[in-house]
Design an enzyme around this catalytic site. Structure first.
Site, PDB file in Angstrom:
ATOM      1  N   ASP A  51       0.781  -1.216   0.016  1.00 15.56           N
ATOM      2  CA  ASP A  51      -0.145  -0.032  -0.010  1.00 15.56           C
ATOM      3  C   ASP A  51       0.960   1.348  -0.077  1.00 15.56           C
ATOM      4  O   ASP A  51       0.427   2.413   0.606  1.00 15.56           O
ATOM      5  CB  ASP A  51      -0.968   0.160   1.104  1.00 15.56           C
ATOM      6  N   LYS A 110       5.413   7.467  -0.293  1.00 18.96           N
ATOM      7  CA  LYS A 110       5.364   6.630   0.904  1.00 18.96           C
ATOM      8  C   LYS A 110       6.227   5.832   1.136  1.00 18.96           C
ATOM      9  O   LYS A 110       6.470   5.538   2.590  1.00 18.96           O
ATOM     10  CB  LYS A 110       3.887   5.789   1.008  1.00 18.96           C
ATOM     11  N   ASN A 147       3.036  10.968   3.461  1.00 20.36           N
ATOM     12  CA  ASN A 147       1.488  10.560   2.698  1.00 20.36           C
ATOM     13  C   ASN A 147       1.249  11.800   1.909  1.00 20.36           C
ATOM     14  O   ASN A 147       1.867  12.554   1.210  1.00 20.36           O
ATOM     15  CB  ASN A 147       0.587  10.151   3.751  1.00 20.36           C
ATOM     16  N   HIS A 155     -14.466   2.873  10.527  1.00 19.29           N
ATOM     17  CA  HIS A 155     -14.652   2.829  11.813  1.00 19.29           C
ATOM     18  C   HIS A 155     -13.335   2.302  12.666  1.00 19.29           C
ATOM     19  O   HIS A 155     -13.586   2.098  13.743  1.00 19.29           O
ATOM     20  CB  HIS A 155     -15.752   1.991  12.310  1.00 19.29           C
TER      21      HIS A 155
HETATM   22  O1  LIG Z   1      -5.420   3.701  -3.143  1.00 22.79           O
HETATM   23  C1  LIG Z   1      -6.152   4.500  -3.079  1.00 22.79           C
HETATM   24  O2  LIG Z   1      -6.871   4.854  -4.114  1.00 22.79           O
HETATM   25  C2  LIG Z   1      -6.284   5.450  -2.053  1.00 22.79           C
HETATM   26  C3  LIG Z   1      -6.847   6.554  -1.931  1.00 22.79           C
HETATM   27  C4  LIG Z   1      -6.810   7.365  -0.689  1.00 22.79           C
HETATM   28  C5  LIG Z   1      -7.945   8.481  -0.705  1.00 22.79           C
HETATM   29  O3  LIG Z   1      -8.397   8.841  -1.700  1.00 22.79           O
HETATM   30  O4  LIG Z   1      -7.988   8.919   0.182  1.00 22.79           O
HETATM   31  C6  LIG Z   1      -5.810   7.058   0.357  1.00 22.79           C
HETATM   32  C7  LIG Z   1      -5.121   5.806   0.123  1.00 22.79           C
HETATM   33  N1  LIG Z   1      -5.189   5.036  -0.873  1.00 22.79           N
HETATM   34  C8  LIG Z   1      -4.013   5.546   0.927  1.00 22.79           C
HETATM   35  O5  LIG Z   1      -3.422   4.599   0.753  1.00 22.79           O
HETATM   36  C9  LIG Z   1      -3.786   6.277   1.975  1.00 22.79           C
HETATM   37  O6  LIG Z   1      -2.912   6.158   2.757  1.00 22.79           O
HETATM   38  C10 LIG Z   1      -4.694   7.706   2.204  1.00 22.79           C
HETATM   39  C11 LIG Z   1      -4.654   8.404   3.357  1.00 22.79           C
HETATM   40  C12 LIG Z   1      -5.708   9.444   3.036  1.00 22.79           C
HETATM   41  C13 LIG Z   1      -6.071  10.514   3.891  1.00 22.79           C
HETATM   42  O7  LIG Z   1      -7.226  11.375   3.184  1.00 22.79           O
HETATM   43  O8  LIG Z   1      -5.672  10.834   4.964  1.00 22.79           O
HETATM   44  N2  LIG Z   1      -6.455   8.931   2.005  1.00 22.79           N
HETATM   45  C14 LIG Z   1      -5.474   7.904   1.469  1.00 22.79           C
HETATM   46 CA   LIG Z   2      -3.993   3.073  -1.017  1.00 21.96          CA
END
Ligand SMILES: O=C(O)c1cc(C(=O)O)c2c(n1)C(=O)C(=O)c1cc(C(=O)O)[nH]c1-2
Ligand SMILES: [Ca+2]
EC number: 1.1.2.-
Length: 690
Positions: free
Chosen positions: A319, A346, A405, A625
């Site tokens: 991820d 990341k 991130n 959640h």
């Molecule tokens: O793989 C994806 O499509 C996707 C989408 C998103 C998102 O849209 O917020 C996050 C992540 N991955 C992700 O891996 C992640 O760590 C993450 C943190 C956040 C946030 O808003 O704090 N979104 C996302």
């Molecule tokens: Ca992701």
């Protein structure tokens, strides 16, 4: 960790602010007092030339005005400013224009984003921002619409869909749209559930589609897509296994955050996310690099045609994503002037690439990591065996939250340093034996932590907890080294902005909005915000006064990780905060925090049912959640008697749909809902101490 010493770099003279020729694209060279795109201009440096606020007077900053945003959800948007008006956007894409001097609301636009889409957002139904062009403010909604509004009255000028609702994939949008010249470019999310990632461009005047580029291959049985990506799909397909779940789950690689642009090179740079299922074993039979997962892909801005790509993690399965801020700068490296792109994705490295050719220039780790044993002559990383997991658990650093991130990074052409919140972390990965995908749910393929694997996992997680640290990091991209770091209490520190007076602004998990000296990290000012602001801030000038604006709303993925570890801080509802020198508006006192949790009902279900409920919860509910049902939007261990009574109505019939709690009778039956309920009762009883 102590503060490292000041960087030796001497600051070059301030950027030349001479008036630009009249015909130049304002997004390439915005007026000094304006902030009209996410990263301020096409370099996306989040660097402002304004100078009224400086290191010696920043301590006099106070609130000019604020607005209560009426939500406890994360607020991740970078606001925009033009012509005396501040534009902001919240969860469900509710968008507001303010008189930037007084905070008076000029208009609010509610796109009535269907709350069912909350289910598909991995980390809350957030929005990271909006775009502007001429008389338009442009928003991208969670349910996939791109909408242009009249910036003066907030009325819709055009609206278009970026994905079909019946695609069978779990698409959503959380990223900001961007205007590049005469086009709006936007990506989408869903890589943690199951989608085929793509990026598309639209005419800014009409909303008409200009091009679309898929970031993973389609099932060849369906023939070509007739899109800009078709000519490279044969090459892309070779990097995937013949048979694999990418055909059914789409392969991911979503451009869910940063997309950048160079107007002279006419290139759009797309940062792509992880793949789905996360475990490469399941999606691609452990074979191949799986293009264009975790890459920066350069496309022709006019046609969307492929130009080059650099994949940061071939065969990514942790991820990790390469969606973090993509910043352009011209740097002197080894005696040569280079046009570069910078990104700290990341995986814990800081990358410098040639933005004309995609050539790998350099990369350096800024946190502890155990995946990379160097780079070959072409800049391809050498991935260690340690991090390729099977059913035996492996400790991998960084973890899925990433060493950096989406929290916006900034770069100062004066100090030559990039500034970003860093998170040193690790996680234990293992394949869940016999796992099968579940449409429209989290689909990692990780798990199987029972018996001996569970014991090993517990030991490794204890090691992971030990390495956890967070900082504001200043990084020297030319010499690939950390210039200085400021330790911060935990993960989830906010986006960064830097000014021509060498002041860095960042929201912190001290629950403050703070200013640091860009040259050495010394703390210049800290303002208690009753929340940890995660979003990026901006600065603007109006009537000779310089303002700083930031959303203070703790939430999103970082808050989920923190709450999963049992950490929650006292907090106020999200607010938009606007500061100026001598501002004297006070925040109201912190509202009363939740009192002691109610006594839960007694657990009557068998261990087997609770275990089944835990599995279903992890796949279906944990994205909102939290892990182990701790926190997230609501801590489900603390449901009251009335909520327990309505549990199945809430989960299966959508009783709380207006609050954003999805309806799940399409994927859960009565018995499964009961199992989840019993798991929550078990969790509540553990928490209650019985
Ligand atoms: O793989 C994806 O499509 C996707 C989408 C998103 C998102 O849209 O917020 C996050 C992540 N991955 C992700 O891996 C992640 O760590 C993450 C943190 C956040 C946030 O808003 O704090 N979104 C996302
Ligand atoms: Ca992701």
């Amino acid at each position: 960790m102590a503060l490292a010493s000041c960087t030796a770099t001497s600051a070059p003279p301030a950027a030349n602010l001479a008036a630009a020729p009249a015909n130049i694209d304002p997004l390439a060279n915005p007026a000094p007092g304006e902030w009209i795109s996410d990263g301020r201009d096409y370099t996306a440096q989040r660097y402002s030339p304004l100078t009224q606020i400086n290191a010696s007077n920043v301590g006099q900053l106070g609130l000019a005005w604020y607005d209560d945003l009426d939500t406890y959800r994360g607020v991740e948007a970078t606001p925009l400013y033009a012509d005396g008006v501040l534009y902001n956007t919240l969860s469900w894409n509710i968008t507001t224009a303010y008189d930037a001097r007084t905070g008076e609301v000029l208009w609010t636009y509610d796109p009535h984003t269907p709350r069912e889409f909350g289910r598909l957002a991995c980390c809350e139904p957030v929005s990271r921002g909006l775009a502007m062009s001429g008389n338009k403010v442009i928003i991208a909604t969670l349910d996939g619409r791109l909408i242009a509004l009249d910036k003066d009255i907030g009325e819709e000028l055009w609206s278009t869909r970026t994905f079909e609702l019946d695609s069978g994939f779990a698409y959503s949008i959380t990223g900001a749209p961007r205007v590049f010249g005469d086009k709006v470019v936007v990506g989408q999310s869903g890589g943690d559930l199951g989608v085929r990632g793509f990026v598309s461009a639209y005419d800014v005047e009409t909303g008409e589609k200009a091009w679309k580029f898929f970031l993973t291959p389609g099932d060849p049985a369906n023939g070509p897509d007739g899109e800009a990506s078709d000519p490279v799909m044969a090459m892309v397909r070779q990097t995937w296994s013949e048979e694999g779940m990418w055909k059914t789950l789409g392969g991911g690689a979503n451009p869910w955050d940063s997309i950048a642009y160079d107007p002279e090179l006419n290139l759009v740079y797309v940062g792509t996310g992880n793949s789905v299922p996360h475990a490469r074993f399941y999606r691609s039979n452990n074979e191949g690099d799986n293009l264009f997962v975790c890459s920066i892909v350069a496309l022709d801005a006019t046609t969307g045609a492929y130009r080059w790509h650099y994949q940061m993690n071939p065969g990514e399965e942790w991820d990790w994503t390469c969606t973090s801020s993509i910043i352009s700068a011209d740097l002197e490296i080894d005696g040569r002037q280079r046009q570069v792109l910078m990104q700290a994705p990341k995986n814990g490295f800081f990358y410098v690439l040639d933005r004309a050719t995609g050539e790998f220039i350099s990369a350096g780790a800024h946190v502890y990591q155990n995946w990379n044993a160097g780079f070959d002559a072409n800049g391809r990383p050498i991935t260690t065996d340690q991090v390729r997991y099977g059913v035996d658990p492996r400790l991998v650093a960084p973890g899925p939250g990433g060493a950096h991130n989406w929290f916006p990074m900034a770069f100062s052409p004066r100090t030559g340093l990039a500034y970003f919140p860093a998170y040193q972390s690790a996680f234990v990965y293992a394949l869940q034996p016999g796992w099968t995908p579940q449409p429209m749910r989290s689909n990692s393929g990780w798990g199987g932590y029972t018996g001996e694997a569970g014991r090993i996992r517990g030991e490794l997680m204890a090691q992971a907890n030990e390495i956890e640290k967070a900082w504001l990091t200043a990084y020297d991209p030319v010499n690939q080294r950390i210039a200085w770091q400021v330790p911060l209490p935990r993960h989830g520190n906010g986006g960064v902005m830097v000014t021509a007076t060498d002041v860095v602004f960042e929201g912190t998990t001290n629950q403050t909005f703070a200013a640091f000296d860009a040259r050495n990290g010394s703390v210049l000012w800290e303002y208690p915000t009753q929340s940890a602001p995660v979003a990026g801030s901006i600065t603007y000038e109006l009537d000779g006064v310089q303002y700083i604006a930031v959303n203070a709303g703790w939430g999103g993925g970082a808050a989920q990780i923190e709450r999963g570890a049992g950490i929650e801080m006292p907090r106020a509802p999200a607010r938009l905060l606007v500061f100026k020198l001598g501002g004297n508006v006070a925040l109201p006192p912190l509202p009363a925090q939740a009192s002691a949790p109610p006594e839960p009902p007694a657990l009557r279900a068998s261990e087997e049912i609770v275990r089944r409920g835990a599995e279903l919860f992890a796949q279906t509910c944990s994205v909102c959640h939290g892990q182990n049902a701790i926190g997230g939007v609501a801590d489900l261990r603390h449901m009251d008697r009335e909520t327990h009574g309505k549990f199945n109505q809430i989960v299966l019939e959508g009783l709380y749909l207006d609050k954003g709690m999805g309806r799940f009778d399409d994927i859960l039956d009565q018995e499964q809902a009961d199992a989840i309920h019993n798991y929550l009762i078990a969790r509540a009883n553990e928490d209650w101490g019985r």
